[in-house]
Design an enzyme around this catalytic site. Structure first.
Site, mmCIF file in Angstrom:
data_model
loop_
_atom_site.group_PDB
_atom_site.id
_atom_site.type_symbol
_atom_site.label_atom_id
_atom_site.label_comp_id
_atom_site.label_asym_id
_atom_site.label_seq_id
_atom_site.Cartn_x
_atom_site.Cartn_y
_atom_site.Cartn_z
ATOM 1 N N TYR A 1 18.317 4.105 8.581
ATOM 2 C CA TYR A 1 17.739 3.578 7.331
ATOM 3 C C TYR A 1 18.872 3.126 6.394
ATOM 4 O O TYR A 1 18.841 2.003 5.865
ATOM 5 C CB TYR A 1 16.903 4.685 6.700
ATOM 6 C CG TYR A 1 16.301 4.375 5.344
ATOM 7 C CD1 TYR A 1 15.316 3.402 5.187
ATOM 8 C CD2 TYR A 1 16.694 5.102 4.211
ATOM 9 C CE1 TYR A 1 14.736 3.166 3.942
ATOM 10 C CE2 TYR A 1 16.119 4.873 2.972
ATOM 11 C CZ TYR A 1 15.144 3.905 2.838
ATOM 12 O OH TYR A 1 14.575 3.673 1.607
ATOM 13 N N LEU B 1 0.821 -1.217 0.000
ATOM 14 C CA LEU B 1 0.000 0.000 0.000
ATOM 15 C C LEU B 1 0.852 1.264 0.000
ATOM 16 O O LEU B 1 0.335 2.376 0.056
ATOM 17 C CB LEU B 1 -0.923 0.028 1.224
ATOM 18 C CG LEU B 1 -1.973 -1.077 1.295
ATOM 19 C CD1 LEU B 1 -2.854 -0.889 2.523
ATOM 20 C CD2 LEU B 1 -2.835 -1.090 0.038
ATOM 21 N N GLY B 2 2.163 1.096 -0.030
ATOM 22 C CA GLY B 2 3.051 2.253 -0.001
ATOM 23 C C GLY B 2 3.150 2.922 -1.353
ATOM 24 O O GLY B 2 2.478 2.549 -2.319
HETATM 25 P P1 NAD Z 1 6.203 3.483 1.908
HETATM 26 O O1 NAD Z 1 6.603 3.960 3.252
HETATM 27 O O2 NAD Z 1 5.345 4.347 1.061
HETATM 28 O O3 NAD Z 1 5.493 2.062 2.020
HETATM 29 C C1 NAD Z 1 5.953 1.062 2.861
HETATM 30 C C2 NAD Z 1 4.772 0.173 3.194
HETATM 31 O O4 NAD Z 1 5.234 -0.814 4.114
HETATM 32 C C3 NAD Z 1 3.609 0.908 3.873
HETATM 33 O O5 NAD Z 1 2.414 0.729 3.142
HETATM 34 C C4 NAD Z 1 3.524 0.293 5.254
HETATM 35 O O6 NAD Z 1 2.197 0.160 5.731
HETATM 36 C C5 NAD Z 1 4.173 -1.065 5.015
HETATM 37 N N1 NAD Z 1 4.699 -1.667 6.238
HETATM 38 C C6 NAD Z 1 5.362 -1.060 7.249
HETATM 39 N N2 NAD Z 1 5.648 -1.956 8.211
HETATM 40 C C7 NAD Z 1 5.166 -3.146 7.782
HETATM 41 C C8 NAD Z 1 5.159 -4.439 8.336
HETATM 42 N N3 NAD Z 1 5.686 -4.702 9.535
HETATM 43 N N4 NAD Z 1 4.611 -5.436 7.615
HETATM 44 C C9 NAD Z 1 4.042 -5.191 6.412
HETATM 45 N N5 NAD Z 1 4.006 -3.981 5.843
HETATM 46 C C10 NAD Z 1 4.571 -2.962 6.528
HETATM 47 O O7 NAD Z 1 7.536 3.108 1.137
HETATM 48 P P2 NAD Z 1 7.764 3.016 -0.443
HETATM 49 O O8 NAD Z 1 8.157 4.357 -0.904
HETATM 50 O O9 NAD Z 1 6.647 2.329 -1.092
HETATM 51 O O10 NAD Z 1 9.075 2.101 -0.443
HETATM 52 C C11 NAD Z 1 9.033 0.734 -0.764
HETATM 53 C C12 NAD Z 1 10.450 0.202 -0.718
HETATM 54 O O11 NAD Z 1 11.267 0.940 -1.636
HETATM 55 C C13 NAD Z 1 11.123 0.321 0.641
HETATM 56 O O12 NAD Z 1 11.978 -0.770 0.848
HETATM 57 C C14 NAD Z 1 11.955 1.576 0.503
HETATM 58 O O13 NAD Z 1 13.067 1.561 1.368
HETATM 59 C C15 NAD Z 1 12.384 1.477 -0.937
HETATM 60 N N6 NAD Z 1 12.761 2.772 -1.496
HETATM 61 C C16 NAD Z 1 11.793 3.726 -1.682
HETATM 62 C C17 NAD Z 1 12.178 4.977 -2.167
HETATM 63 C C18 NAD Z 1 11.178 6.081 -2.379
HETATM 64 O O14 NAD Z 1 11.585 7.211 -2.726
HETATM 65 N N7 NAD Z 1 9.876 5.847 -2.197
HETATM 66 C C19 NAD Z 1 13.520 5.215 -2.500
HETATM 67 C C20 NAD Z 1 14.458 4.219 -2.252
HETATM 68 C C21 NAD Z 1 14.059 2.992 -1.774
HETATM 69 C C1 AKB Z 2 13.859 8.306 1.610
HETATM 70 O O1 AKB Z 2 13.944 9.530 1.419
HETATM 71 O O2 AKB Z 2 13.985 7.746 2.706
HETATM 72 C C2 AKB Z 2 13.628 7.435 0.403
HETATM 73 C C3 AKB Z 2 14.910 6.905 -0.137
HETATM 74 C C4 AKB Z 2 15.730 7.754 -1.039
HETATM 75 O O3 AKB Z 2 15.284 5.814 0.165
HETATM 76 N N1 AKB Z 2 12.899 8.176 -0.569
#
Ligand code: NAD
Ligand code: AKB
Length: 319
Positions: free
Chosen positions: A141, A10-11
């Site tokens: 992180y 849902l993220g």
């Molecule tokens: P987000 O925070 O939008 O979504 C993370 C989801 O994980 C949320 O929906 C939350 O409810 C769920 N969650 C949290 N704890 C949980 C648990 N114990 N069990 C099950 N679900 C749980 O993050 P995102 O932006 O969708 O990121 C997804 C992945 O991509 C992550 O590993 C993040 O580190 C990585 N990432 C994202 C970005 C970015 O800019 N969005 C950049 C680099 C890496």
């Molecule tokens: C954050 O800002 O934590 C993320 C990432 C770059 O991993 N968007």
């Protein structure tokens, strides 16, 4: 026939990736899960409430749905992680080891796990940060992502598993809202530009960071997952580059469509995190190994973001 489990779906990323995976594998072959219930009926197909710290619960789902691939997205992102480092460590690390252990036990064919540019700390070269260089992150992180990368590499080497990973830059999309990262400002700025015509930025106006428009990030993910295993030379996580810009530059890009838009700057704790990360990324390993090529530049992304968010705003106003 593949059956895909997505955790943390849902993220911000999951919201977009689910749609593409359902298009490829079919709605009933993608098991969408998160610790929270969806607010709206976002997805067709199977949705399960699933905590990645609940190993028996994960095991039951993997076996009941005869899962063949896992996209493990559940995590706590950088800014939220600094508020609760112990919880962030548990979710980011114990969640990953649960997925890797169960995948090993039941013979999951492929695991996808995202890393981040946050693996690089203040000692890493700032510009065109190479694939292999000093890392030394100073956020919980980033530390969890470096450890996670090494854990994935260990499972590949020790057990012959197929685990694939990208070091995403900050992701920018119009479907989902960001979940507590340092780069979130670059999503919020578009919403505020349309809502109020002004934005208060939590980063310094010159804080240059690597970013990427969501369609590029989703395509990169699917291209990596479809690449021949023998072509992949990076066992930890691939550097991935999109667009690098500052808050001042994204403001100027938005002003091309909304000339009255203004940003003011009130840097908070997120500025320190941003200052520890690279300005730009060298992704030549991804370009060489699986022919990665970015499509969107800053103005191209801005046009798309504004036009999609305008449609959303109009739909809300009609309701
Ligand atoms: P987000 O925070 O939008 O979504 C993370 C989801 O994980 C949320 O929906 C939350 O409810 C769920 N969650 C949290 N704890 C949980 C648990 N114990 N069990 C099950 N679900 C749980 O993050 P995102 O932006 O969708 O990121 C997804 C992945 O991509 C992550 O590993 C993040 O580190 C990585 N990432 C994202 C970005 C970015 O800019 N969005 C950049 C680099 C890496
Ligand atoms: C954050 O800002 O934590 C993320 C990432 C770059 O991993 N968007």
């Amino acid at each position: 026939m593949e059956r895909i489990l997505i955790t943390g779906a849902l993220g911000q990323l999951g919201t977009e990736l689910v749609i593409e995976l359902q298009n490829i594998y079919g709605v009933n072959h993608v098991i969408v899960s998160d610790i929270h219930q969806p607010l709206h009926n976002h997805f067709d197909g199977v949705f399960l409430t699933l905590d990645v710290l609940d190993k028996p619960g994960l095991k039951e789902v993997i076996s009941k749905y005869r899962v063949t691939q896992i996209y493990h997205l559940a995590a706590i992102l950088s800014a939220n992680a600094e508020k609760t480092p112990d919880l962030a460590w548990r979710i980011n690390m114990d969640g990953l080891i649960n997925i890797l252990e169960l995948s090993r036990e039941v013979g999951i064919k492929k695991v996808y796990w995202p890393s981040s540019i946050a693996v690089f700390g203040p000692d890493a070269p700032k510009d065109q940060t190479p694939q292999h260089t000093i890392m030394n992150p100073n956020t919980i992180y980033g530390i969890s992502k470096v450890a996670g990368e090494n854990l994935c590499s260990y499972y590949i080497e020790r057990y012959g598993m197929d685990v694939r990973s990208l070091r995403y830059p900050g992701l920018i999309g119009h479907r989902g809202l960001p979940g507590g990262g340092t780069t979130d400002y670059a999503v919020e700025i578009y919403h505020e530009a349309l809502r109020n015509g002004k934005f208060t930025c939590p980063l310094d106006k010159h804080a240059r960071l690597p970013m990427m428009f969501m369609p590029d990030a989703v395509r990169a993910t699917l291209e990596l997952m479809e690449a021949e295993r023998s072509a992949l030379t990076v066992r930890t996580s691939y550097n991935l580059a999109g667009i690098s810009f500052t808050p001042e530059e994204i403001t100027k890009s938005i002003q091309k469509s909304i000339p009255y838009f203004q940003t003011d700057y009130q840097p908070d704790f997120r500025q320190k995190i941003a200052a520890s990360w690279p300005n730009s990324i060298d992704d030549s390993a991804a370009r060489n190994d699986w022919k990665w090529k970015v499509a969107y530049d800053l103005d191209g992304m801005t046009k798309e973001m504004i036009s999609h968010l305008k449609v959303k705003k109009q739909a809300i106003n009609v309701c």
